[in-house]
Scaffold this motif. Structure first.
Motif, PDB file in Angstrom:
ATOM      1  N   ARG A  15       4.340  17.171   1.764  1.00 46.06           N
ATOM      2  CA  ARG A  15       4.394  16.278   0.606  1.00 46.06           C
ATOM      3  C   ARG A  15       3.162  16.505  -0.265  1.00 46.06           C
ATOM      4  O   ARG A  15       3.268  16.664  -1.485  1.00 46.06           O
ATOM      5  CB  ARG A  15       4.457  14.825   1.079  1.00 46.06           C
ATOM      6  CG  ARG A  15       4.468  13.803  -0.041  1.00 46.06           C
ATOM      7  CD  ARG A  15       4.509  12.397   0.519  1.00 46.06           C
ATOM      8  NE  ARG A  15       4.503  11.389  -0.530  1.00 46.06           N
ATOM      9  CZ  ARG A  15       4.462  10.093  -0.291  1.00 46.06           C
ATOM     10  NH1 ARG A  15       4.455   9.633   0.947  1.00 46.06           N
ATOM     11  NH2 ARG A  15       4.442   9.246  -1.289  1.00 46.06           N
ATOM     12  N   ILE A  71      -2.179   8.617  -2.917  1.00 48.33           N
ATOM     13  CA  ILE A  71      -0.907   7.938  -2.676  1.00 48.33           C
ATOM     14  C   ILE A  71      -1.223   6.476  -2.388  1.00 48.33           C
ATOM     15  O   ILE A  71      -1.894   6.161  -1.413  1.00 48.33           O
ATOM     16  CB  ILE A  71      -0.154   8.560  -1.482  1.00 48.33           C
ATOM     17  CG1 ILE A  71       0.078  10.051  -1.710  1.00 48.33           C
ATOM     18  CG2 ILE A  71       1.160   7.823  -1.243  1.00 48.33           C
ATOM     19  CD1 ILE A  71       0.601  10.790  -0.494  1.00 48.33           C
ATOM     20  N   ASN A  74       0.818   2.697  -2.440  1.00 48.47           N
ATOM     21  CA  ASN A  74       2.066   1.943  -2.612  1.00 48.47           C
ATOM     22  C   ASN A  74       3.189   2.822  -3.149  1.00 48.47           C
ATOM     23  O   ASN A  74       3.887   2.461  -4.084  1.00 48.47           O
ATOM     24  CB  ASN A  74       1.848   0.742  -3.533  1.00 48.47           C
ATOM     25  CG  ASN A  74       0.784  -0.188  -3.008  1.00 48.47           C
ATOM     26  OD1 ASN A  74       0.659  -0.369  -1.804  1.00 48.47           O
ATOM     27  ND2 ASN A  74       0.003  -0.761  -3.906  1.00 48.47           N
ATOM     28  N   ASN A  75       3.322   4.008  -2.592  1.00 50.75           N
ATOM     29  CA  ASN A  75       4.327   4.992  -2.997  1.00 50.75           C
ATOM     30  C   ASN A  75       4.158   5.480  -4.432  1.00 50.75           C
ATOM     31  O   ASN A  75       5.058   6.086  -5.001  1.00 50.75           O
ATOM     32  CB  ASN A  75       5.752   4.483  -2.779  1.00 50.75           C
ATOM     33  CG  ASN A  75       6.164   4.662  -1.344  1.00 50.75           C
ATOM     34  OD1 ASN A  75       5.579   5.463  -0.613  1.00 50.75           O
ATOM     35  ND2 ASN A  75       7.181   3.935  -0.928  1.00 50.75           N
ATOM     36  N   SER A  76       3.020   5.220  -5.050  1.00 50.98           N
ATOM     37  CA  SER A  76       2.701   5.755  -6.365  1.00 50.98           C
ATOM     38  C   SER A  76       1.739   6.924  -6.144  1.00 50.98           C
ATOM     39  O   SER A  76       0.717   6.768  -5.472  1.00 50.98           O
ATOM     40  CB  SER A  76       2.061   4.676  -7.226  1.00 50.98           C
ATOM     41  OG  SER A  76       1.738   5.185  -8.490  1.00 50.98           O
ATOM     42  N   GLU A  77       2.063   8.058  -6.714  1.00 52.10           N
ATOM     43  CA  GLU A  77       1.283   9.273  -6.479  1.00 52.10           C
ATOM     44  C   GLU A  77       0.630   9.760  -7.770  1.00 52.10           C
ATOM     45  O   GLU A  77       1.263   9.761  -8.827  1.00 52.10           O
ATOM     46  CB  GLU A  77       2.187  10.373  -5.939  1.00 52.10           C
ATOM     47  CG  GLU A  77       2.913   9.984  -4.669  1.00 52.10           C
ATOM     48  CD  GLU A  77       4.115  10.859  -4.389  1.00 52.10           C
ATOM     49  OE1 GLU A  77       4.407  11.051  -3.206  1.00 52.10           O
ATOM     50  OE2 GLU A  77       4.764  11.341  -5.334  1.00 52.10           O
TER      51      GLU A  77
END
Length: 180
Positions: A48, A78, A80-83
């Motif tokens: 990932r 990464i 809170n699932n924000s990249e």
């Protein structure tokens, strides 16, 4: 502008020895190595992060045309699932999708939903895969467009009047293209 990258997880499982400390130290920052260490599935986290770095690099080279190898220079965050990925003063937003077969990431300057078109190849020949991916892209946009590459191989689509940024990627049995 957009960059994308896909990782065939089966190919990565067989072709890499990602657990070597030297590999991790050459590719990933301390923060990223913590993500890997703390992950439920460290293998998937490695790929990932790699996909995020590659997609970000492709976006960066569209903005600042150059070719270089510096995976450590692109640091992924990464939360809170924000990249996001940073390279010096450059920052981009990344959207990643994971399936049981592949991981794909798209990097953009603004947050957007992933829009890459995924291709499952019938052949393992990289040259044939590359040609199939280009053909699928041109079939997708229509015969009025041509795929062109600049002097450092960054692709664009053009019909003589309009020009669009495009990113192409392939690895193992999968490929993808995205148009901006």
């Amino acid at each position: 502008m957009v960059g994308n990258d896909i990782v065939d997880l089966n190919e990565a499982q067989h072709a890499s020895n990602w657990q070597r400390e030297r590999f991790l130290n050459k590719i990933f920052t301390e923060l990223e190595q913590r993500y890997i260490k703390d992950a439920i599935n460290p293998f998937r986290m490695v790929w990932r992060l790699w996909s995020i770095k590659e997609a970000s690099y492709k976006l960066y080279t569209q903005i600042y045309p150059s070719r270089f190898y510096n995976p450590m220079g692109f640091e992924c965050t990464i939360e809170n699932n924000s990249e996001t990925a940073r390279f010096g003063d450059f920052q981009c937003f990344v959207e990643t999708m994971e399936t049981s077969n592949y991981i794909i990431s798209e990097a953009r300057l603004n947050k957007q939903k992933l829009s890459s078109e995924i291709v499952k190849f019938k052949t393992t020949c990289q040259k044939e895969q590359s040609e199939e991916l280009k053909t699928r892209l041109l079939n997708y946009v229509g015969s009025a467009y041509q795929l062109k590459k600049n002097e450092i191989e960054i692709p664009t689509l053009s019909n003589g009047k309009e020009q669009f940024n495009v990113s192409l990627t392939h690895h193992g049995s999968y490929g993808a293209f995205v148009i901006d």
